[in-house]
Scaffold this motif. Structure first.
Motif, PDB file in Angstrom:
ATOM      1  N   UNK A  91      45.483  59.179  41.662  1.00  0.00           N
ATOM      2  CA  UNK A  91      44.760  60.032  42.032  1.00  0.00           C
ATOM      3  C   UNK A  91      45.116  60.843  43.092  1.00  0.00           C
ATOM      4  N   UNK A  92      45.406  60.107  44.160  1.00  0.00           N
ATOM      5  CA  UNK A  92      45.882  60.690  45.253  1.00  0.00           C
ATOM      6  C   UNK A  92      47.283  61.383  45.434  1.00  0.00           C
ATOM      7  N   UNK A  93      48.000  60.905  44.652  1.00  0.00           N
ATOM      8  CA  UNK A  93      49.163  61.533  44.261  1.00  0.00           C
ATOM      9  C   UNK A  93      49.050  62.896  43.718  1.00  0.00           C
ATOM     10  N   UNK A  94      48.068  63.272  42.655  1.00  0.00           N
ATOM     11  CA  UNK A  94      47.827  64.605  42.067  1.00  0.00           C
ATOM     12  C   UNK A  94      47.331  65.364  43.510  1.00  0.00           C
ATOM     13  N   UNK A  95      46.470  64.782  44.401  1.00  0.00           N
ATOM     14  CA  UNK A  95      45.502  65.672  45.457  1.00  0.00           C
ATOM     15  C   UNK A  95      47.054  65.969  46.305  1.00  0.00           C
ATOM     16  N   UNK A  96      47.757  65.133  46.475  1.00  0.00           N
ATOM     17  CA  UNK A  96      48.933  65.436  47.235  1.00  0.00           C
ATOM     18  C   UNK A  96      49.880  66.472  46.970  1.00  0.00           C
ATOM     19  N   UNK A  97      50.338  66.533  45.615  1.00  0.00           N
ATOM     20  CA  UNK A  97      51.099  67.317  44.846  1.00  0.00           C
ATOM     21  C   UNK A  97      50.390  68.672  44.803  1.00  0.00           C
ATOM     22  N   UNK A  98      49.110  68.704  44.661  1.00  0.00           N
ATOM     23  CA  UNK A  98      48.394  70.108  44.678  1.00  0.00           C
ATOM     24  C   UNK A  98      48.559  70.611  46.091  1.00  0.00           C
ATOM     25  N   UNK A  99      48.523  70.023  47.107  1.00  0.00           N
ATOM     26  CA  UNK A  99      48.650  70.729  48.457  1.00  0.00           C
ATOM     27  C   UNK A  99      50.303  71.249  48.434  1.00  0.00           C
ATOM     28  N   UNK A 100      51.103  70.188  47.953  1.00  0.00           N
ATOM     29  CA  UNK A 100      52.621  70.800  48.174  1.00  0.00           C
ATOM     30  C   UNK A 100      52.945  72.094  47.114  1.00  0.00           C
ATOM     31  N   UNK A 101      52.276  71.889  46.062  1.00  0.00           N
ATOM     32  CA  UNK A 101      52.311  73.213  45.172  1.00  0.00           C
ATOM     33  C   UNK A 101      51.689  74.451  45.816  1.00  0.00           C
ATOM     34  N   UNK A 102      50.665  74.276  46.455  1.00  0.00           N
ATOM     35  CA  UNK A 102      50.173  75.384  47.062  1.00  0.00           C
ATOM     36  C   UNK A 102      50.741  75.814  48.584  1.00  0.00           C
ATOM     37  N   UNK A 103      51.662  74.751  48.955  1.00  0.00           N
ATOM     38  CA  UNK A 103      52.239  75.096  50.178  1.00  0.00           C
ATOM     39  C   UNK A 103      53.680  75.994  49.625  1.00  0.00           C
ATOM     40  N   UNK A 104      53.970  75.419  48.761  1.00  0.00           N
ATOM     41  CA  UNK A 104      55.382  76.195  48.146  1.00  0.00           C
ATOM     42  C   UNK A 104      55.053  77.551  47.670  1.00  0.00           C
ATOM     43  N   UNK A 105      53.702  77.530  47.236  1.00  0.00           N
ATOM     44  CA  UNK A 105      53.427  78.927  46.669  1.00  0.00           C
ATOM     45  C   UNK A 105      53.348  79.992  47.853  1.00  0.00           C
ATOM     46  N   UNK A 106      52.615  79.475  48.748  1.00  0.00           N
ATOM     47  CA  UNK A 106      52.443  80.308  50.204  1.00  0.00           C
ATOM     48  C   UNK A 106      53.739  80.638  50.694  1.00  0.00           C
ATOM     49  N   UNK A 107      54.656  79.610  50.457  1.00  0.00           N
ATOM     50  CA  UNK A 107      56.061  80.144  51.252  1.00  0.00           C
ATOM     51  C   UNK A 107      56.474  81.214  50.590  1.00  0.00           C
ATOM     52  N   UNK A 108      56.765  80.952  49.102  1.00  0.00           N
ATOM     53  CA  UNK A 108      57.305  81.964  48.336  1.00  0.00           C
ATOM     54  C   UNK A 108      56.712  83.329  48.127  1.00  0.00           C
ATOM     55  N   UNK A 109      55.164  83.396  48.390  1.00  0.00           N
ATOM     56  CA  UNK A 109      54.577  84.721  48.197  1.00  0.00           C
ATOM     57  C   UNK A 109      54.394  85.139  49.716  1.00  0.00           C
ATOM     58  N   UNK A 110      54.611  84.326  50.806  1.00  0.00           N
ATOM     59  CA  UNK A 110      54.600  84.899  52.171  1.00  0.00           C
ATOM     60  C   UNK A 110      53.228  85.108  52.668  1.00  0.00           C
ATOM     61  N   UNK A 111      52.321  83.958  52.068  1.00  0.00           N
ATOM     62  CA  UNK A 111      50.985  83.981  52.633  1.00  0.00           C
ATOM     63  C   UNK A 111      51.020  82.845  53.842  1.00  0.00           C
TER      64      UNK A 111
END
Lengths: 413, 120
Positions: free
Chosen positions: A299-319
């Motif tokens: 469960x904590x892996x999922x939460x952590x991965x969601x943060x990484x996914x959001x972080x990577x998205x922000x990086x790509x989209x320049x947010x």
């Protein structure tokens, strides 16, 4: 965006990045199916935090695989990543596509971890058949459908070892004992109860295997007690007849690709140093799941991965890519490590600091301090190294911090 | 009389103290949620556990399929259930959630598939 690994971390990171608006995502998976290690973890206990219900490993994975299949995220199984270069070009091979180079704006490392093998332990004896990691035995029994032995000794009381003690017993094997070098188990208490106590399997603490016997097939092991300096106590050696020795002696994050990129690793976790969005010290490269830190609960892996996914998205989209000011939280008394290792104080959001303690504590307190002021002070009936803990650093506290602010997490006994 | 036990309902593993008389729980303390009370009560009378194992499959991509009991099984009947489950051979394909064995040993408990199994 390239996600390396299609286990629970990779799946959740890809899905979150898609939700955040990343258009082209590819998940690269070494095995021929998605789901990672969950596919062989057929016991229940997954998803209580995330879904509020108790699922088996395959069921937990299935929920994410189903969601992924409804998107246009590209999945390549049977695909092994063999390198990432400084321009974030990912090189991978597969029987179907041959050698591939994929230019990525962002990479999410989700390769998981592997088990510490026998070679890493100093056990005397030759190399007969019948000695394997608990996870290997788990794959044999749960995926391949065959039993690797009849009389079993397990070294190490990590969760996989405990789970396999029960699994082998249910399938008719005699599990003679679980030996644990430390004076306490590294597994969850509930697993000791339902996997060992339920079947009267003895757990021998401060005890280890010092020798294996047999040439073609394992015929037995010599176990002995150890003192507080982990030295064998003379006279306590005992021969135990068995044809199988399972090792559950620790997990090692699989960071070969990370190291090749020159990314700094944390010497305690064995995973990369990351910020609150799980970005490593290499811009545009993120990490989550067991490659970052070995988790006890998916469960904590999922939460952590969601943060990484959001972080990577922000990086790509320049947010949220404005100026970053990092503070590095410090481990106080009783705290072995903290993840994330650095926090951008300009990113005003709640940050959970995950950590492990260095020993067993009863009726202790977990204290979070910022610049000498106690921010939270939570009583814990029991703290154990085998169970990951967390403490919350709220957005408003973060907003009031300066470049030279000090964040400290400690255990108050 | 009082007895200590670790609740196995979730990974928290709360240490419960159960005060009991004639094998019946009178009070439970140390629990973090109401499941702890239910756990202590059944543990004192008829301990149960979720049963997870595999079933043989013919014609699937793998030779075995993971299954679980849809409700906890009485601890005393675990091995009996295993014998029934190990005698079953399914034909692929099987879908996650499919009932594999209905009402095992007349307990009212079904054994269900916990993964998909496609055929070769």
């Amino acid at each position: 965006m390239v996600v390396i690994g299609g286990g629970p971390a990779g799946l959740a990171a890809a899905l979150r990045a898609r939700d955040c608006g990343v258009k082209r995502i590819v998940v690269l998976e070494r095995a021929d199916t998605l789901g990672g290690i969950l596919e062989q973890c057929i016991h229940t206990g997954f998803g209580l935090h995330y879904f509020g219900e108790e699922l088996s490993g395959p069921e937990y994975a299935h929920r994410f695989i189903e969601l992924l299949q409804k998107t246009d995220i590209t999945v390549m199984t049977d695909t092994m990543v063999i390198g990432i270069d400084k321009n974030r070009v990912v090189t991978a091979v597969s029987p179907e596509h041959g050698l591939m180079k994929i230019e990525a704006k962002a990479v999410v490392l989700a390769m998981g971890c592997r088990e510490r093998p026998r070679g890493a332990l100093a056990i005397a004896g030759s190399r007969p058949a019948g000695i394997m990691t608990a996870g290997t035995a788990q794959k044999y029994v749960n995926l391949d459908g065959y039993m690797p032995g009849k009389k079993v000794v397990i070294l190490g009381s990590g969760d996989i070892g405990l789970i396999m003690a029960r699994r082998m017993t249910l399938e008719g094997a005699e599990v003679k004992m679980v030996c644990e070098l430390m004076p306490f188990s590294g597994g969850l208490t509930r697993n000791i109860v339902q996997c060992l106590d339920d079947f009267n399997i003895p757990l021998r603490l401060s005890c280890t295997v010092i020798k294996t016997h047999g040439r073609e097939r394992l015929e037995g092991v010599t176990v002995a007690n150890v003192n507080e300096r982990f030295e064998v106590v003379p006279g306590t050696e005992e021969f135990v007849e068995c044809d199988t020795l399972l090792l559950s002696v620790g997990l090692i994050p699989e960071n070969e690709l990370t190291k090749e990129l020159g990314i700094a690793l944390d010497s305690v976790t064995g995973g990369p140093i990351v910020d609150e969005m799980r970005q490593t010290e290499f811009e545009g490269v993120f990490a989550c799941g067991n490659v970052l830190q070995v988790h006890d609960l998916v469960d904590y892996v999922t939460l952590e991965a969601q943060l990484a996914g959001e972080g990577a998205a922000n990086y790509i989209l320049g947010n949220n890519q404005a100026e970053k000011v990092y503070v590095r939280p410090e481990c106080g008394l009783g705290v072995r490590y903290l993840v994330p290792q650095k926090i951008n104080i300009k990113n005003h959001r709640d940050v959970k600091l995950y950590f492990r303690v260095n020993a067993i504590y009863k009726n202790a307190r977990v204290v979070l301090e910022v610049d000498g002021t106690v921010i939270s002070n939570k009583r814990k009936v029991k703290l154990a190294p085998g169970e990951m803990e967390d403490v919350l650093l709220k957005a408003e506290v973060l907003a009031a911090m300066r470049e030279d602010s000090r964040v400290l997490v400690r255990v108050d006994v | 009389m009082a007895k200590e036990m670790t609740c196995v309902s979730c990974p928290l593993g709360c240490l419960l103290t159960v005060v009991f008389e004639d094998g019946k729980a009178l009070s439970v303390t140390g629990n973090s949620c109401k499941r702890g009370i239910a756990y202590a009560e059944t543990e004192m009378t008829n301990p149960t556990r979720m049963l997870t194992t595999t079933v043989k499959v013919r014609g699937g991509v793998l030779p075995v399929l993971p299954v679980k009991s849809d409700k906890p099984v009485p601890k005393s009947r675990m091995f009996e259930c295993m014998r029934v489950i190990n005698a079953v051979v399914l034909d692929a394909p099987v879908h996650i959630g499919d009932v594999v064995i209905k009402d095992i040993l007349g307990t009212g408990i079904d054994v269900i598939a916990t993964n998909d199994m496609t055929s070769v």
